[in-house]
Design a protein around this motif. Structure first.
Motif, PDB file in Angstrom:
ATOM      1  N   TYR A 107      23.574   8.443  12.612  1.00 57.16           N
ATOM      2  CA  TYR A 107      22.751   8.285  11.425  1.00 57.16           C
ATOM      3  C   TYR A 107      21.692   7.219  11.672  1.00 57.16           C
ATOM      4  N   ARG A 108      20.691   7.209  10.817  1.00 54.66           N
ATOM      5  CA  ARG A 108      19.594   6.243  10.950  1.00 54.66           C
ATOM      6  C   ARG A 108      19.001   5.940   9.581  1.00 54.66           C
ATOM      7  N   ALA A 109      18.402   4.765   9.461  1.00 47.51           N
ATOM      8  CA  ALA A 109      17.651   4.367   8.278  1.00 47.51           C
ATOM      9  C   ALA A 109      16.490   3.507   8.743  1.00 47.51           C
ATOM     10  N   ASP A 110      15.274   3.968   8.502  1.00 51.35           N
ATOM     11  CA  ASP A 110      14.072   3.269   8.948  1.00 51.35           C
ATOM     12  C   ASP A 110      13.132   3.032   7.781  1.00 51.35           C
ATOM     13  N   ILE A 111      12.416   1.913   7.829  1.00 53.23           N
ATOM     14  CA  ILE A 111      11.395   1.630   6.830  1.00 53.23           C
ATOM     15  C   ILE A 111      10.027   1.595   7.500  1.00 53.23           C
ATOM     16  N   ASP A 112       9.017   1.979   6.720  1.00 52.44           N
ATOM     17  CA  ASP A 112       7.619   1.900   7.149  1.00 52.44           C
ATOM     18  C   ASP A 112       6.847   1.339   5.961  1.00 52.44           C
ATOM     19  N   TRP A 113       6.492   0.061   6.077  1.00 45.46           N
ATOM     20  CA  TRP A 113       5.871  -0.657   4.952  1.00 45.46           C
ATOM     21  C   TRP A 113       4.443  -1.029   5.336  1.00 45.46           C
ATOM     22  N   GLU A 114       3.474  -0.375   4.719  1.00 46.20           N
ATOM     23  CA  GLU A 114       2.067  -0.722   4.911  1.00 46.20           C
ATOM     24  C   GLU A 114       1.709  -1.776   3.881  1.00 46.20           C
ATOM     25  N   ILE A 115       1.539  -3.007   4.343  1.00 44.12           N
ATOM     26  CA  ILE A 115       1.264  -4.117   3.435  1.00 44.12           C
ATOM     27  C   ILE A 115      -0.129  -3.974   2.848  1.00 44.12           C
ATOM     28  N   VAL A 116      -1.114  -3.895   3.698  1.00 48.71           N
ATOM     29  CA  VAL A 116      -2.491  -3.594   3.320  1.00 48.71           C
ATOM     30  C   VAL A 116      -3.016  -2.616   4.350  1.00 48.71           C
ATOM     31  N   ASN A 117      -4.172  -2.088   4.127  1.00 50.55           N
ATOM     32  CA  ASN A 117      -4.753  -1.132   5.061  1.00 50.55           C
ATOM     33  C   ASN A 117      -4.921  -1.775   6.442  1.00 50.55           C
ATOM     34  N   GLY A 118      -4.237  -1.229   7.441  1.00 53.21           N
ATOM     35  CA  GLY A 118      -4.330  -1.735   8.811  1.00 53.21           C
ATOM     36  C   GLY A 118      -3.203  -2.651   9.217  1.00 53.21           C
ATOM     37  N   SER A 166       0.842  -1.197   0.000  1.00 55.84           N
ATOM     38  CA  SER A 166       0.000   0.000   0.000  1.00 55.84           C
ATOM     39  C   SER A 166       0.873   1.242   0.000  1.00 55.84           C
ATOM     40  N   SER A 167       1.958   1.187   0.778  1.00 54.65           N
ATOM     41  CA  SER A 167       2.963   2.248   0.755  1.00 54.65           C
ATOM     42  C   SER A 167       4.248   1.707   1.358  1.00 54.65           C
ATOM     43  N   LEU A 168       5.388   2.210   0.880  1.00 49.23           N
ATOM     44  CA  LEU A 168       6.692   1.846   1.420  1.00 49.23           C
ATOM     45  C   LEU A 168       7.517   3.122   1.504  1.00 49.23           C
ATOM     46  N   ASP A 169       7.793   3.559   2.735  1.00 49.58           N
ATOM     47  CA  ASP A 169       8.516   4.803   2.958  1.00 49.58           C
ATOM     48  C   ASP A 169       9.857   4.498   3.619  1.00 49.58           C
ATOM     49  N   LEU A 170      10.843   5.305   3.268  1.00 54.70           N
ATOM     50  CA  LEU A 170      12.181   5.202   3.832  1.00 54.70           C
ATOM     51  C   LEU A 170      12.544   6.522   4.491  1.00 54.70           C
ATOM     52  N   THR A 171      12.999   6.458   5.730  1.00 49.52           N
ATOM     53  CA  THR A 171      13.450   7.654   6.441  1.00 49.52           C
ATOM     54  C   THR A 171      14.957   7.560   6.663  1.00 49.52           C
ATOM     55  N   LEU A 172      15.679   8.581   6.213  1.00 47.45           N
ATOM     56  CA  LEU A 172      17.127   8.644   6.378  1.00 47.45           C
ATOM     57  C   LEU A 172      17.477   9.865   7.215  1.00 47.45           C
TER      58      LEU A 172
END
Length: 510
Positions: free
Chosen positions: A149-160, A127-133
């Motif tokens: 430094y940091r690297a984080d992912i936020d992966w919404e597979i499906v809603n919820g 649904s969305s895949l965001d990367l924070t650097l």
């Protein structure tokens, strides 16, 4: 309350002394930031934040002359043979430890930036895949340049349903207090000699080390440290404390931590009265800190010197642990324990945190229209907790243990569960706190799991006034106690030492 005999004004004038110490800490901060949209990608906007910060900290400790030290290696001894306070010109200030004046100032300038990058969106199972650097460069007057430094992912597979995690390199420069705190007299506890576990002076004939498998090597080390041959076979140390010195260290370097995390977050999308408002998260973490800023306690120094966990297998009197204290040439007693701050070893920990939130409206599940019920549960599982006192030293496993050093408490399981009810201006909460079973570090004795129950409620009388009240530790659970061989027999940072107690309060807004 007034003493056994009246004290004359002349006597009070002779023995009295007014002393004053002043601690001043000041901080100046100037910061500028710029944030907003940088450009567009197919998956969305790239958001960027940039900044610069200047920070300056000042520390000054002005000691009264009557509390300054005469000689940092020879504190005054009382009639019982223990140090009893600071001295100057033969005048003693009872109840206070000697410390010199000190002042220092540090500053740093930071450059930092962070970007939120949408990588993919609106795809099957993405649904969305965001990367924070993120990145930060800091230049300290005390330690020089550092980077984080940091690297984080936020992966919404499906809603919820989403996955989160990443890597973070964190840096902590020594604080101004850790750098400049004055070296002052202290009286660290070493415990009492016991056959069951390490404690007290390892050279004590009634102690753990003098009666263990390596007792001959222990005896030889005691002789090498200065115990006389005439007393070595009968030597005992009567006190559970010794004298020492503790303070800051201007040569400290930064701590560096690497953190890995991975988690799953769920928020119910089903329209069911009984599911109600359901959300849950589970996260794994792994943290390793190097160059930990701490001091070697005299207890750790004694255990290390006498090879408690493999730090001195040759029982060498020149071992670094053995250099943390001295012995009185007259009687062999431990003196001058050095507990100044330093960059020591490594700390490693890992575990899993679980949180569940659930709420329903009673009327939606066939009940009366009496408001809402909510449940919140947080459970922590400690997978590992290891540390080494010095770099390259043996890692001590502290998972599921509690020690004599307050705060070194690491139950494998901890949990907090709350049940909340709310209806209009009224609300009530019942809370259950659980601290898991622990073993006393260095022994086989175990403390049972501890449970605390709390009740509280509130009433919003109107838009201006609200009332609240409750009772903590409803069942009057006493703290777990044991005989750690020091001045206390429990850990007040872990267990409730006050027992059942009540509170009421009123809030008024004007």
């Amino acid at each position: 309350p007034f003493g056994e005999n009246a004290v004359s004004a002349e006597c009070l004038s002779y023995i009295g002394r007014t002393s004053r110490t002043v601690t001043t800490v000041d901080q100046s901060v100037i910061e500028g930031t710029l944030q907003g949209k940088a450009f567009d990608l197919p998956a969305g906007e790239v958001l960027v934040a940039l900044g610069v910060q200047y920070r300056e900290n000042g520390y000054q400790y002005a000691s009264d002359p009557s509390l300054a030290r005469i000689n940092p290696r020879t504190p005054h001894l009382g009639a019982d043979g223990l140090p009893d306070g600071g001295t100057i010109g033969g005048v003693e200030i009872a109840g206070f430890n000697a410390a010199d004046s000190v002042n220092g100032r540090v500053n740093n300038i930071d450059l930092f930036g962070e970007a939120l990058i949408p990588v993919l969106s609106n795809l099957p199972f993405i649904s969305s895949l965001d990367l924070t650097l993120g990145y930060r460069y800091s230049d300290y007057s005390s330690i020089g340049g550092t980077t984080a430094y940091r690297a984080d992912i936020d992966w919404e597979i499906v809603n919820g349903l989403r996955v989160r995690g990443g890597f973070n390199r964190a840096v902590r420069a020594p604080s101004i207090g850790e750098l400049y705190s004055p070296a002052s007299v202290n009286f660290p506890a070493i415990g009492d000699a016991s056959l069951k576990a390490p404690g007290g002076d390892p050279c004590d004939v009634g102690g753990f080390y003098r009666n263990g498998a390596d007792k001959d090597k222990v005896k030889a080390l005691c002789l090498a440290q200065g115990l006389a041959t005439t007393v070595i076979d009968t030597y005992t140390f009567e006190n559970d404390q010794t004298n020492g010195w503790s303070g800051g260290n201007i040569d400290l370097e930064e701590e560096t931590a690497d953190t890995w995390s991975l988690g799953l977050v769920y928020q119910s999308q089903f329209q069911s009265p009984w599911l109600g408002r359901l959300s849950a998260s589970i996260d794994y973490y792994s943290i390793e800190i190097e160059n930990v800023i701490d001091s070697i306690s005299i207890s750790d120094a004694l255990n290390g010197c006498f090879n408690g966990t493999g730090e001195n297998p040759t029982y060498d009197a020149a071992n670094s642990y053995c250099q943390q204290f001295s012995r009185d040439p007259n009687n062999g007693n431990i003196i001058d324990a050095i507990e100044n701050l330093d960059n020591l070893g490594v700390l490693k920990t890992s575990g899993v945190d679980l949180q569940v939130d659930w709420g329903i409206d009673l009327v939606d599940v066939g009940g009366p229209d009496w408001g809402t019920i909510g449940v919140n549960a947080v459970v922590g599982w400690l997978g590992s907790r290891e540390d080494s006192v010095v770099a390259g030293g043996a890692l001590l496993d502290r998972k599921g243990t509690i020690s004599d050093d307050f705060g070194n408490t690491f139950p494998e399981w901890k949990s907090l569960v709350s049940v909340n009810w709310a209806n209009g201006p009224f609300s009530a909460t019942a809370r259950w706190r659980r601290v898991g079973e622990m073993t006393i570090f260095g022994s086989e004795d175990t403390l049972e799991a501890t449970h605390y129950f709390d009740l509280s409620g509130s009433w919003a009388v109107n838009d201006v006034v609200s009332l609240r009240g409750g009772v903590n530790n409803l069942l009057d659970q006493e703290p777990r106690t044991w005989d750690p061989g020091i001045q206390a027999n429990t850990d007040p940072s872990t267990y409730d030492i006050l027992g059942r107690r009540y509170f009421v309060g009123l809030t008024a807004k004007f």
